[in-house]
Design a protein around this motif. Sequence first.
Motif, PDB file in Angstrom:
ATOM      1  N   SER A   1       0.839  -1.204   0.000  1.00 27.25           N
ATOM      2  CA  SER A   1       0.000   0.000   0.000  1.00 27.25           C
ATOM      3  C   SER A   1       0.867   1.243   0.000  1.00 27.25           C
ATOM      4  O   SER A   1       1.918   1.280   0.650  1.00 27.25           O
ATOM      5  CB  SER A   1      -0.895   0.015   1.239  1.00 27.25           C
ATOM      6  N   CYS A   2       0.423   2.254  -0.723  1.00 29.20           N
ATOM      7  CA  CYS A   2       1.158   3.518  -0.818  1.00 29.20           C
ATOM      8  C   CYS A   2       1.322   4.124   0.578  1.00 29.20           C
ATOM      9  O   CYS A   2       0.346   4.244   1.323  1.00 29.20           O
ATOM     10  CB  CYS A   2       0.419   4.481  -1.738  1.00 29.20           C
ATOM     11  N   GLN A   3       2.562   4.508   0.888  1.00 31.10           N
ATOM     12  CA  GLN A   3       2.816   5.066   2.213  1.00 31.10           C
ATOM     13  C   GLN A   3       2.307   6.498   2.333  1.00 31.10           C
ATOM     14  O   GLN A   3       2.159   7.011   3.430  1.00 31.10           O
ATOM     15  CB  GLN A   3       4.315   4.986   2.517  1.00 31.10           C
ATOM     16  N   ALA A   4       2.001   7.125   1.189  1.00 39.95           N
ATOM     17  CA  ALA A   4       1.474   8.496   1.236  1.00 39.95           C
ATOM     18  C   ALA A   4      -0.050   8.498   1.316  1.00 39.95           C
ATOM     19  O   ALA A   4      -0.632   9.225   2.109  1.00 39.95           O
ATOM     20  CB  ALA A   4       1.941   9.277   0.007  1.00 39.95           C
ATOM     21  N   CYS A   5      -0.723   7.684   0.468  1.00 38.25           N
ATOM     22  CA  CYS A   5      -2.188   7.781   0.440  1.00 38.25           C
ATOM     23  C   CYS A   5      -2.875   6.456   0.772  1.00 38.25           C
ATOM     24  O   CYS A   5      -4.101   6.375   0.653  1.00 38.25           O
ATOM     25  CB  CYS A   5      -2.676   8.371  -0.875  1.00 38.25           C
ATOM     26  N   ASP A   6      -2.116   5.454   1.168  1.00 38.78           N
ATOM     27  CA  ASP A   6      -2.678   4.212   1.705  1.00 38.78           C
ATOM     28  C   ASP A   6      -3.529   3.427   0.692  1.00 38.78           C
ATOM     29  O   ASP A   6      -4.338   2.600   1.077  1.00 38.78           O
ATOM     30  CB  ASP A   6      -3.510   4.526   2.971  1.00 38.78           C
TER      31      ASP A   6
ATOM     32  N   CYS B   1       3.446   0.842  -8.128  1.00 40.15           N
ATOM     33  CA  CYS B   1       3.116   2.220  -8.529  1.00 40.15           C
ATOM     34  C   CYS B   1       1.756   2.599  -7.948  1.00 40.15           C
ATOM     35  O   CYS B   1       0.795   1.833  -8.052  1.00 40.15           O
ATOM     36  CB  CYS B   1       3.111   2.303 -10.052  1.00 40.15           C
ATOM     37  N   CYS B   2       1.692   3.754  -7.321  1.00 39.85           N
ATOM     38  CA  CYS B   2       0.431   4.199  -6.708  1.00 39.85           C
ATOM     39  C   CYS B   2      -0.471   4.821  -7.778  1.00 39.85           C
ATOM     40  O   CYS B   2      -0.047   5.750  -8.472  1.00 39.85           O
ATOM     41  CB  CYS B   2       0.712   5.218  -5.609  1.00 39.85           C
ATOM     42  N   PRO B   3      -1.708   4.338  -7.932  1.00 43.52           N
ATOM     43  CA  PRO B   3      -2.612   4.915  -8.934  1.00 43.52           C
ATOM     44  C   PRO B   3      -3.068   6.316  -8.552  1.00 43.52           C
ATOM     45  O   PRO B   3      -3.538   7.070  -9.403  1.00 43.52           O
ATOM     46  CB  PRO B   3      -3.801   3.942  -8.947  1.00 43.52           C
ATOM     47  N   GLY B   4      -2.878   6.684  -7.267  1.00 52.25           N
ATOM     48  CA  GLY B   4      -3.305   8.012  -6.816  1.00 52.25           C
ATOM     49  C   GLY B   4      -2.211   9.044  -7.021  1.00 52.25           C
ATOM     50  O   GLY B   4      -2.307   9.922  -7.885  1.00 52.25           O
ATOM     51  N   CYS B   5      -1.114   8.910  -6.278  1.00 56.80           N
ATOM     52  CA  CYS B   5      -0.077   9.942  -6.301  1.00 56.80           C
ATOM     53  C   CYS B   5       1.101   9.594  -7.212  1.00 56.80           C
ATOM     54  O   CYS B   5       2.060  10.361  -7.292  1.00 56.80           O
ATOM     55  CB  CYS B   5       0.405  10.214  -4.879  1.00 56.80           C
ATOM     56  N   GLN B   6       1.031   8.441  -7.870  1.00 56.67           N
ATOM     57  CA  GLN B   6       2.080   8.000  -8.813  1.00 56.67           C
ATOM     58  C   GLN B   6       3.407   7.667  -8.135  1.00 56.67           C
ATOM     59  O   GLN B   6       4.412   7.466  -8.804  1.00 56.67           O
ATOM     60  CB  GLN B   6       2.331   9.043  -9.924  1.00 56.67           C
TER      61      GLN B   6
HETATM   62 ZN   LIG Z   1      -0.088   7.289  -3.275  1.00 54.05          ZN
END
Ligand SMILES: [Zn+2]
Length: 209
Positions: A61-66, A86-91
Motif C-alpha cells: 500500500s502507498c505510504q502516502a495515500c494508503d 506504482c500508486c494509482p493516486g499519487c504516482q
Molecule cells: Zn499514493
Amino acid sequence: MADPPRRGRPSAPTFIVPPPLPPVDLPNLDINIRQLAAVTSSVFDCMRWLAEHCLITNTFSCQACDQPMRLQKREGRDYIDGYVWCCPGCQRRNSIRINSLFEGSHLQLVQILDIVYWWCRDLRQVHVIQETGVSKKTVIVWQKYIRDVCAQYVIDHPVQLGGRNRTVEIDESKFMNRKYNRGRFREGQWVLGMVERETDNCCLIPVDD
Ligand SMILES: [Zn+2]
C-alpha cells in the motif's frame, strides 16, 4: 499461468501472486538447485516464487495515500527487476524489494537467492563465487548478512535446551555486519550461543560483553 503485467496496463494487478498465497513452511523447505532453478528461471518467475514464500511482499500500500499499489512493468537501468509498485493516486513508486532481504542490493534477485541457497548447503565460498558469478567481496558481505538474519531468527524463536542425556555446547560470537542496516544487532554485538548436540536445537542470547 497469467501473463506478467504490462507497462501502462490500466488494470495492472495489486499483487504479484493472485491471493490467497499458498501456505509456506520456509524453515522446513526442501528443494534442490535444479528445482529452484526451474521455478525461478525468469525474473518474474523469481519474483513470484519469492512472493509465494513471503520473502518479498505480495501486495503493497502507498505510504502516502494508503491505496493498494499496482505492479507495473518498468525497463531501464533504474529498474533492475523490471517491475515496480506504482500508486494509482499519487504516482509514487516503490521497489518490489521494499522491506525485504533484497532491498538496496545491486544484485539480481536470483543471484541473491542462489547465494542464500548455497549458504544453506554449506558450499565452500570459492564454489559459491563460481556458481553465482558474484565477486568474492560481495559474497562475503551477503554470507555475513545471512548469518545475522538467521541469528536474529534464533533469538526471536527461543527453545529450551538441555535435560536428561542431553549435551549443550556453549560458545560466543560477535555479530557486526551492518552493510544493509536492517538487522537489530548493534555494532559489534556479542552473542552467547548454545547448541544441543543431540538435536542441533540452538539458542542465542545477546550479551553486553
Ligand atoms: Zn499514493
